[in-house]
Design an enzyme around this catalytic site. Sequence first.
Site, mmCIF file in Angstrom:
data_model
loop_
_atom_site.group_PDB
_atom_site.id
_atom_site.type_symbol
_atom_site.label_atom_id
_atom_site.label_comp_id
_atom_site.label_asym_id
_atom_site.label_seq_id
_atom_site.Cartn_x
_atom_site.Cartn_y
_atom_site.Cartn_z
ATOM 1 N N PRO A 2 -2.545 1.791 0.594
ATOM 2 C CA PRO A 2 -3.722 2.102 -0.210
ATOM 3 C C PRO A 2 -3.839 1.195 -1.441
ATOM 4 C CG PRO A 2 -2.035 3.743 -0.583
ATOM 5 C CD PRO A 2 -1.516 2.818 0.487
ATOM 6 N N LEU A 3 -5.060 1.038 -1.853
ATOM 7 C CA LEU A 3 -5.377 0.423 -3.139
ATOM 8 C C LEU A 3 -6.048 1.509 -3.948
ATOM 9 C CD1 LEU A 3 -5.957 -1.877 -5.185
ATOM 10 C CD2 LEU A 3 -8.072 -2.275 -3.924
#
Length: 126
Positions: A2-3
């Site tokens: 994830p970002l």
Amino acid sequence: MPLTRITVRDGWSDADLQILSDTLHEVLVAEFNVPPDDRFQVIESLAAPRFIYDRHYLSGGRSERYVLLNIVAGKPRSAEQKRATYRVLSERLQQRLNLDPHDLMIIIQQTKLGDWSFSGGKMFEL
């Protein structure tokens, strides 16, 4: 992979932002099945006129300490993983930063693996 974009109003100390960042990552590893070394975060601290939100929409009331987390994830997570992430993160931020649970909003966006290029101009593929 994830970002996460972490958005807050100006006024947070560097120490509190570090606690927020570390707690988020800790919960993503424990509840969202993120590898420990997979940490990509952007922290934005905005002046009040540049961070506009409704204080009461679907909430018990948001304050100046409102935190918006936008998590862009590259693989699907179950409803239970998402529920656990929301709950545990809210609990830990309340314990560690005295953050009112109404001041935390989390959005998870799903992408496909090929939507990512981690480096070298190459599309991510398993």
